[in-house]
Scaffold this active site. Structure first.
Site: not given
Length: 741
Positions: A273, A486, A490
């Site tokens: 990410d 985080d 996600d």
């Protein structure tokens, strides 16, 4: 529900795992049988069993202490209103009738209802449905769900075992079983050894008892069964994983699933990410282009919105002025919607991604945004009635260690995919700064991820659902996928990945589903984790072959004893000597060695292929001694002595091969083990039932010892040819399947 107490095993579980095992039970029963024969020295194998148990307990408990300490750092904190003050308390401290403040990313650990505010809630862990559920005043909230967006005040109705989530999960495992070749292979070995050794041992004992006396039958059977038990293999695996978890703990990495260390070592695709993972996650407004004066409008909006993501915080800090307009309604930001909105008396204002807000796309506006995004800026627009009022440019700096980390994984042959909800042009520009050059794609226009997963490495405007689908698409291509993240967006992808890594500063929901947590957001520890995983697999793979040599030849010789051999060739104490010097001590030292080589092949196939040559060599040597006994007289003690010397030399030669390439430590190890073996059979011969041999027996032993290296090489080459044919056949079948056959 997830809390720190689940992260490490309890003392009861650790003791149960290392003390009350099937193989320990079998060894105790065998020791009792030997005790009643009066041959107490043949109970020496129990020292190895006890040492294995004690060392395993020590390492696991040490690892538990480290994990528990780290778990406290990572413990979920609940925002509770008490005496009109907002406090941060642990889950255990929350009581019924408490008032909680819930923010985006918070995991809901209790049942209750909203008394003020509104949120979007993900209840997928409870219902399996990934769609966001809108919750407002008086809406019920269930434990096991988490907040996607918004802010609310919740009244706690139920805690602990009274909650809805507990009623669902108490009869099922909360977390998925992560894939592990290591665990599955060892389970397979243990299962088949258990199936074989008990019936084979019983039949062997009956045959020996018919032909000899109780003492001889017992000692021969015990020797055979002890040889079949690869108890040290389970012990070493447990110790190796515990030590790895301990070492990673020192690096401030919380290991929530031990076998994920192995999974990361096998990873061939790393999904990253962008925000908070590649970047520092601390956005700041770096430029504002106002079409109209929007300072007061944005100030009012940010006061009305409960959003506390990085973008909202940056904009709230930048726009301080206010017009004090009356708020009619508001809609918090969500990663699916890509914008938030506030309706004042003069109309609705929307803040977010232009392509998601605009009813009709203006190409000039798109071009203008592209000019900013090409400079690695993130652009959000303020709009009213489809007109852009301002371009707000934000910048998130790369982590200092991001470039080195990406370079490391590229050199290791790991395919990198950068997946972000941001504009693909912004993501691509940031990736270039990190030295990662690849094409990007806007996923907002893509319906089927299967069409693009192979062609692109940078994905922008990705929804949480698409992140999950990208991970699943990669897994369908037989990739071992590690996902880092985080944020709440996600979570679904992290749950589907083979190995999931969360940042310590990430949301509670994100950390609760991750198999590893980087407590200090340190990207540069990813190579360390990979290295630890490789050490575990490579070293256990090497040492497991030593254990299986003994297991395979013990099973084979037991079967031959039933069919054609007069007696089982070893006494328990003789096998204990061979096991300790050629397997036990060396395997412990080799398992703790640094070994960061790339993991290749199937664990079980690799282990068995390396063990077979040594096992076949021992079997051939014993058969040779038995054949010689048909032509010249060999007493039972001489027979046992010859077989012990040949099996010991063979085991030491297998150890030597396993230690290639030789280091100074390995040379010293092989030399010391060889010297101790020679001293044992020369100076302690009575203790190990070693007797003087006839001249023709000595000549046979010397000739056989000289042949062992050639037999090992011959069988190794034969095994390699067989494996090559199997791999070729599998590859051919794989290609046919790929072509649609």
């Amino acid at each position: 529900m997830h809390n720190s107490n689940n992260l490490s095993k309890s003392y009861k579980e650790i003791i149960k795992q290392h003390v009350f095992t099937l193989f320990n039970g079998i060894n105790v029963v065998l020791a009792i049988f030997v005790f009643f024969t009066g041959s107490y020295r043949n109970m020496l194998f129990m020292i190895t069993v006890i040492l294995n148990m004690v060392i395993g307990l020590f390492q696991e408990i040490r690892s538990k202490h480290m994990l528990d300490k780290l778990s406290l750092l990572n413990q979920t904190k609940i925002h509770v209103i008490r005496n009109n003050t907002e406090l941060e308390l642990s889950v255990e401290e929350v009581k019924v009738n408490d008032i909680l403040v819930l923010y985006a990313g918070d995991e809901i650990s209790f049942d209750g209802h909203i008394i003020s505010g509104n949120i979007e809630c993900d209840e997928s862990m409870l219902t399996g449905e990934s769609d966001a559920v809108y919750k407002q005043e008086n809406s019920s909230l269930l434990s096991g769900s988490f907040v996607i967006s918004g802010k609310c005040w919740m009244h706690v109705d139920k805690v602990g075992q009274d909650t809805y989530a507990y009623s669902i999960l108490k009869h099922a495992k909360r977390f998925k079983r992560y894939p592990s070749q290591l665990r599955d292979s060892i389970d397979w070995i243990i299962k088949w050894c258990t199936y074989i050794l008990i019936p084979l041992g019983c039949v062997l004992f009956i045959k020996q008892l018919i032909k000899t006396n109780y003492t001889t039958a017992t000692l021969n059977t015990v020797a055979a069964v002890v040889g079949m038990i690869p108890e040290g293999l389970v012990f070493l695996t447990s110790v190796a994983l515990a030590i790895s978890a301990y070492k990673l703990g020192k690096q401030k990495v919380l290991v929530q699933e031990l076998y994920c260390i192995e999974t990361l070592a096998r990873t061939d695709t790393l999904c990253l990410d962008k925000t908070g993972t590649l970047t520092q996650g601390k956005l700041s407004v770096c430029h504002v282009e106002e079409i109209e004066n929007v300072d007061g409008i944005l100030g009012d909006m940010m006061q009305a919105l409960p959003d506390d993501n990085a973008t909202a915080i940056a904009i709230r800090n930048y726009f301080k002025a206010r017009n004090y307009k009356k708020v009619v309604s508001y809609l918090p930001f969500s990663s699916q919607r890509k914008y938030s909105s506030v309706t004042f008396e003069d109309g609705e204002y929307k803040l977010g991604a232009y392509s998601y807000i605009a009813k009709e796309i203006d190409l000039d506006v798109e071009k203008h945004i592209e000019d900013y995004t090409s400079q690695a800026m993130r652009v959000v627009v303020l709009m009213k009635d489809n007109a852009v009022l301002a371009y707000i440019c934000l910048r998130d700096e790369l982590r200092p260690d991001a470039k080195d980390t990406l370079n490391f994984f590229k050199k290791q042959g790991v395919d990198i995919k950068i997946i972000s909800g941001d504009d693909p042009r912004t993501v691509e520009a940031l990736a270039k700064k990190a030295g990662f050059t690849s094409k990007s794609i806007d996923m907002s226009t893509i319906k089927d991820v299967e069409m693009v997963v192979d062609s692109y490495s940078i994905f922008g405007r990705v929804t949480p659902e698409q992140k999950k689908e990208l991970v699943l698409a990669l897994k369908r291509r037989n990739k071992t996928v590690t996902m880092t993240g985080d944020g709440v967006n996600d979570v679904m992808a992290l749950k589907e990945a083979d190995c999931s890594i969360a940042m310590g500063s990430g949301s509670q929901a994100c950390k609760s589903v991750a198999s590893l947590v980087l407590l200090e957001n340190q990207m540069n520890t990813l190579p360390v984790i990979l290295y630890q995983g490789r050490c575990v697999i490579n070293n256990i793979q090497r040492t497991a072959s030593l254990f299986l040599v003994k297991t395979i030849f013990s099973i084979a010789l037991s079967l031959l004893t039933l069919v054609c051999l007069k007696n089982y060739p070893f006494k328990p104490i003789q096998l204990t000597l061979i096991s300790a010097l050629a397997t036990g001590i060396p395997s412990f030292i080799l398992t703790l060695e640094p070994n960061g080589n790339i993991v290749k092949g199937n664990f079980l196939r690799n282990v068995i292929s390396k063990a077979l040559p040594g096992a076949i060599c021992v079997i051939c040597s014993v058969i040779g001694v038995s054949i010689l006994g048909h032509f010249v007289y060999i007493s039972p003690n001489e027979y046992s002595t010859m077989c012990t010397i040949l099996a010991g030399v063979n085991a030491l030669m297998v150890l030597t091969r396993v230690c290639v390439p030789m280091t100074m430590l390995r040379k010293i190890l092989v030399t010391i083990m060889s010297v101790i073996f020679a001293v044992s059979i020369i100076l302690c011969k009575n203790f190990f039932y070693i007797v003087h041999l006839q001249w023709y027996e000595i000549i046979y032993v010397i000739l056989n010892v000289c042949l062992i290296p050639f037999i090992l090489t011959l069988v190794s080459n034969w095994v390699k040819i067989i494996l090559k044919k199997i791999n070729h056949k599998k590859k051919k079948l794989g290609n046919q399947n790929h072509l649609g056959f």
